[in-house]
Design a protein around this motif. Structure first.
Motif, mmCIF file in Angstrom:
data_model
loop_
_atom_site.group_PDB
_atom_site.id
_atom_site.type_symbol
_atom_site.label_atom_id
_atom_site.label_comp_id
_atom_site.label_asym_id
_atom_site.label_seq_id
_atom_site.Cartn_x
_atom_site.Cartn_y
_atom_site.Cartn_z
ATOM 1 N N TYR A 82 0.826 -1.215 0.000
ATOM 2 C CA TYR A 82 0.000 0.000 0.000
ATOM 3 C C TYR A 82 0.859 1.264 0.000
ATOM 4 N N LYS A 83 2.011 1.227 0.663
ATOM 5 C CA LYS A 83 2.886 2.399 0.718
ATOM 6 C C LYS A 83 3.326 2.840 -0.671
ATOM 7 N N ILE A 84 3.390 1.890 -1.590
ATOM 8 C CA ILE A 84 3.801 2.205 -2.961
ATOM 9 C C ILE A 84 2.584 2.520 -3.831
ATOM 10 N N ILE A 85 1.559 1.689 -3.743
ATOM 11 C CA ILE A 85 0.367 1.844 -4.594
ATOM 12 C C ILE A 85 -0.501 3.013 -4.139
ATOM 13 N N GLU A 235 -4.426 -6.726 4.659
ATOM 14 C CA GLU A 235 -4.005 -6.008 5.858
ATOM 15 C C GLU A 235 -2.520 -6.240 6.162
ATOM 16 N N LYS A 236 -2.016 -7.391 5.785
ATOM 17 C CA LYS A 236 -0.603 -7.710 6.009
ATOM 18 C C LYS A 236 0.296 -6.734 5.265
ATOM 19 N N TYR A 237 -0.216 -6.174 4.170
ATOM 20 C CA TYR A 237 0.595 -5.291 3.339
ATOM 21 C C TYR A 237 0.092 -3.845 3.361
ATOM 22 N N GLY A 238 -0.659 -3.516 4.402
ATOM 23 C CA GLY A 238 -1.041 -2.128 4.619
ATOM 24 C C GLY A 238 -2.365 -1.686 4.043
ATOM 25 N N TYR A 239 -3.105 -2.588 3.375
ATOM 26 C CA TYR A 239 -4.408 -2.220 2.803
ATOM 27 C C TYR A 239 -5.482 -2.372 3.874
ATOM 28 N N LYS A 240 -6.224 -1.296 4.116
ATOM 29 C CA LYS A 240 -7.246 -1.315 5.143
ATOM 30 C C LYS A 240 -8.525 -0.641 4.630
ATOM 31 N N ASN A 241 -9.569 -0.764 5.428
ATOM 32 C CA ASN A 241 -10.841 -0.090 5.140
ATOM 33 C C ASN A 241 -11.392 -0.419 3.755
ATOM 34 N N PHE A 242 -11.518 -1.681 3.469
ATOM 35 C CA PHE A 242 -12.113 -2.085 2.207
ATOM 36 C C PHE A 242 -12.957 -3.324 2.449
ATOM 37 N N TYR A 243 -13.839 -3.591 1.513
ATOM 38 C CA TYR A 243 -14.695 -4.770 1.600
ATOM 39 C C TYR A 243 -14.348 -5.712 0.464
#
Length: 257
Positions: A82-85, A235-243
């Motif tokens: 997520y930090k990159i994307i 979530e392991k790679y920083g992606y949050k708040n999604f369904y």
């Protein structure tokens, strides 16, 4: 007699004194040195699942004894964090389109992991590449027509999700029959079967992970595995708040949606 007695006594006294001095001046015998073999502490090696055992493409595992393979995979995963994307767009589009793609792949006997091809090929955008490839499966016009899609000035079925997925299944299945490997089939999808066949013959090697290929094709399967990892473990790679449809809410939660 008295002199001899005195001399004898004097000699005895001197000998006793010398003997006494030797006793106190001499160091005690050193006890034998015991050498204890040094045992280094156990190395904190990562668990097998962290070194790549859990990573595979279409159930074809990566060779874990190859450091280059692990480096390429970890680098590819890092590029998709997520930090990159900085966006959840891939997850959102995957949630919308995977339910359509998955049953078609299953119907044609294609491994489910090929659903990540559109994510890598086009980011699920369905745009046109500089070379003329179009749609989420990035078909060139000639290849599209070969596998049953109509492409002309009036209609371009490369943009039809269901029809283009069927065409992709036919193409992938043909590639698998040629190379007898899903990883090689994926590589050939990216680079073409002729070029891949030449590389196999030239290198006398048919394991994708041990081959030397051009930069794009040489990282292609790693990108697919990275995308699979990112989508399945957000979530392991920083992606949050999604369904995600892969994480469907419980029935009692639906009433609140």
């Amino acid at each position: 007699m008295t002199k001899k007695h005195l001399i004898t006594c004097s000699v005895i006294v001197v000998l006793v004194i010398i003997s006494t001095l030797n006793i106190f001046s001499s160091a005690p015998a050193a006890s034998p040195v015991k050498y204890i073999a040094y045992t280094p502490p156990a190395l904190l090696l990562p668990k097998p699942a962290e070194t790549g055992e859990a990573y595979n493409f279409a159930d074809e595992a990566l060779p874990l004894d190859d450091k280059k393979v692990d480096y390429k995979l970890q680098r590819s995963i890092a590029k998709h964090r997520y930090k990159i994307i900085q966006s959840n767009v891939l997850h959102a589009k995957a949630d919308k389109l995977f339910p359509i793609i998955e049953p078609i792949l299953k119907a044609y006997g294609i491994p489910d992991d090929f659903k990540y091809v559109p994510l890598v090929e086009s980011g699920l955008r369905g745009g046109t590449s500089p070379k003329g490839a179009r749609g989420i499966w990035q078909f060139m016009p000639g290849t599209a027509r070969t596998y049953g899609l109509r492409v002309n000035r009036k209609i371009d079925e490369r943009l039809n999700l269901k029809k283009s997925t069927v065409a992709a299944c036919k193409y992938i299945k043909e590639l698998y029959q040629e190379f007898n490997s899903w990883t090689l089939a994926a590589a050939a999808y990216n680079n073409g079967s002729v070029k891949l066949e030449r590389a196999i013959d030239r290198q006398n090697e048919d394991n994708y992970f041990r081959m030397s290929l051009n930069r794009e094709t040489g990282t292609y399967v790693y990108k697919l595995i990275a995308m699979k990892e990112i989508i399945n473990n957000p979530e392991k790679y920083g992606y949050k708040n999604f369904y995600s449809y892969n994480q469907r809410p419980l029935p009692f939660m639906l009433a609140y949606n």
